[in-house]
Design a protein around this motif. Sequence first.
Motif, mmCIF file in Angstrom:
data_model
loop_
_atom_site.group_PDB
_atom_site.id
_atom_site.type_symbol
_atom_site.label_atom_id
_atom_site.label_comp_id
_atom_site.label_asym_id
_atom_site.label_seq_id
_atom_site.Cartn_x
_atom_site.Cartn_y
_atom_site.Cartn_z
ATOM 1 N N LEU A 122 0.059 5.562 17.335
ATOM 2 C CA LEU A 122 -0.503 6.756 17.946
ATOM 3 C C LEU A 122 0.579 7.525 18.703
ATOM 4 N N GLU A 123 1.458 6.790 19.370
ATOM 5 C CA GLU A 123 2.562 7.443 20.081
ATOM 6 C C GLU A 123 3.458 8.206 19.114
ATOM 7 N N ARG A 124 3.766 7.603 17.968
ATOM 8 C CA ARG A 124 4.609 8.281 16.968
ATOM 9 C C ARG A 124 3.886 9.495 16.383
ATOM 10 N N SER A 125 2.589 9.355 16.157
ATOM 11 C CA SER A 125 1.813 10.472 15.614
ATOM 12 C C SER A 125 1.764 11.633 16.595
ATOM 13 N N VAL A 126 1.676 11.317 17.884
ATOM 14 C CA VAL A 126 1.700 12.365 18.911
ATOM 15 C C VAL A 126 3.053 13.081 18.893
ATOM 16 N N ALA A 127 4.137 12.324 18.701
ATOM 17 C CA ALA A 127 5.468 12.932 18.628
ATOM 18 C C ALA A 127 5.552 13.895 17.441
ATOM 19 N N LEU A 128 4.958 13.499 16.298
ATOM 20 C CA LEU A 128 4.924 14.388 15.134
ATOM 21 C C LEU A 128 4.111 15.647 15.437
ATOM 22 N N HIS A 129 2.962 15.443 16.085
ATOM 23 C CA HIS A 129 2.099 16.566 16.458
ATOM 24 C C HIS A 129 2.848 17.543 17.359
ATOM 25 N N THR A 130 3.584 17.017 18.330
ATOM 26 C CA THR A 130 4.342 17.857 19.258
ATOM 27 C C THR A 130 5.419 18.645 18.518
ATOM 28 N N LEU A 138 -5.209 14.175 24.818
ATOM 29 C CA LEU A 138 -3.820 14.513 24.507
ATOM 30 C C LEU A 138 -3.105 15.078 25.723
ATOM 31 N N ARG A 139 -3.852 15.824 26.531
ATOM 32 C CA ARG A 139 -3.304 16.350 27.774
ATOM 33 C C ARG A 139 -4.368 16.208 28.858
ATOM 34 N N PRO A 140 -4.172 15.315 29.822
ATOM 35 C CA PRO A 140 -5.194 15.106 30.855
ATOM 36 C C PRO A 140 -5.471 16.391 31.628
ATOM 37 N N PRO A 141 -6.723 16.623 32.009
ATOM 38 C CA PRO A 141 -7.042 17.816 32.801
ATOM 39 C C PRO A 141 -6.438 17.718 34.194
ATOM 40 N N SER A 142 -6.280 18.864 34.828
ATOM 41 C CA SER A 142 -5.777 18.928 36.201
ATOM 42 C C SER A 142 -6.493 20.073 36.901
ATOM 43 N N ASP A 143 -6.135 20.303 38.143
ATOM 44 C CA ASP A 143 -6.757 21.402 38.882
ATOM 45 C C ASP A 143 -6.361 22.758 38.308
ATOM 46 N N GLU A 144 -5.230 22.820 37.597
ATOM 47 C CA GLU A 144 -4.768 24.076 37.028
ATOM 48 C C GLU A 144 -5.069 24.212 35.543
ATOM 49 N N ASP A 145 -5.434 23.106 34.882
ATOM 50 C CA ASP A 145 -5.535 23.119 33.422
ATOM 51 C C ASP A 145 -6.691 22.230 32.976
ATOM 52 N N ASN A 146 -7.482 22.725 32.014
ATOM 53 C CA ASN A 146 -8.612 21.949 31.511
ATOM 54 C C ASN A 146 -8.192 20.772 30.633
ATOM 55 N N GLY A 202 -3.492 12.778 11.142
ATOM 56 C CA GLY A 202 -4.162 13.448 12.246
ATOM 57 C C GLY A 202 -3.564 14.776 12.676
ATOM 58 N N PRO A 203 -2.234 14.888 12.846
ATOM 59 C CA PRO A 203 -1.668 16.165 13.301
ATOM 60 C C PRO A 203 -1.906 17.323 12.341
ATOM 61 N N LEU A 204 -2.255 17.028 11.081
ATOM 62 C CA LEU A 204 -2.473 18.089 10.095
ATOM 63 C C LEU A 204 -3.940 18.469 9.956
ATOM 64 N N GLU A 205 -4.841 17.758 10.637
ATOM 65 C CA GLU A 205 -6.265 18.059 10.545
ATOM 66 C C GLU A 205 -6.621 19.255 11.415
#
Length: 376
Positions: free
Chosen positions: A161-169, A47-55, A20-23
């Motif tokens: 999925l948690e490990r894959s997110v760490a690779l993506h980061t 991957l990153r929840p939206p907030s009032d400052e960020d989509n 996934g991180p390479l797609e």
Amino acid sequence: MAHSFSLDKFSVMLGNLYQGPLEPTPWQSFLNELNQFFEAKYVTFILRPPSDEDNGLMVNSNGSSAEVVASYNQYYFNLDPFVDLPNGQVVTLEEFVSREAWLSSEFYKNFMEPVGVFHILGADIRTSDGALCRIRVSRGVESPGFVDADKALLAHFVPHLERSVALHTQINRIETERNLYAGAVDQFAVGTIILDEAGKILQTNQVADQLLREKDGLKISADSLQVGTPRDCQEFRRLVKQALQSQKGGQPSVVEAMRVQRPSGRADLGIIVRSVPLSEWNEGKACPSVVIFVSDPEQESRAPQEIVKALFDLTPAEAQLAMLLANGLTLDEASDELGISRNTARAHLRSTFSKTGVTRQTMLVRLILRSVATLG
């Protein structure tokens, strides 16, 4: 409704999760498979929840429109009741929000019901570096609700999925750093050409691309770099071969230099050939093995005048004059370029000397070219 899956199916889906991180769109293949496997309407990975400052950053299985995503990011995320789940635990909407509260909520009536979503299965993942991710699987009102078997199946993927997110980061961080350093080299007007273990070109930066397009002392032939005269080319191949042998033998990085004549008669190019040390666990082909740095004496400094002005507290006219001098013009040539008299140019230069603490034109040029202005 999904009940079980074979080891082969799990293996394929797990492979796509780590791919996934390479797609181009991260985890798109995995989410589409998960959508099909659960007979879901949508599968969403936030991957990153939206907030009032960020989509925020959201990836959906095929089928979710850009308008729906934008609507959630801009407004409805504040109304979503199915958030802040127990870390790493798969739960259903029914376990988290009562049916009555769900059906009467503005989030359901104005956002979920119009797109046909009723049942939701999900998990929140808080990574070791503080990131919060959310996986959501949804079905329509006409479909059966999620049961314990569904929860157990999704739970198999959560730690991966948690490990894959760490690779993506980590990949993102490395790519960001690489782009920053590549941009800095570009600003210094230094061409960079990276060769693999066979001497073939792997990568070039913007400055090198421009020099290669000009074909004036540098050119590409059959994926290989050709330089200058036949004699230059012979010497260049010797230096590259020596650098490759140094790298393959695990020796300290070899650095060699040479000058390359240009057919146009313009100033010679300066070339540095340097071996790239291999990492301890490096394997495989097409790895960076040799880097070529190319300097063109006729390249103008790219230091923005506004930055030079701010760094040295110069007036706009003083900054313009300083940049022309840094790019090799004489005081007379610079005054002609600016359309001012020599006396006015000399007055600007004296003021610039006073502000920068230098006493000679050569010192001023060196001060500008060695300052952080060239990184602007």
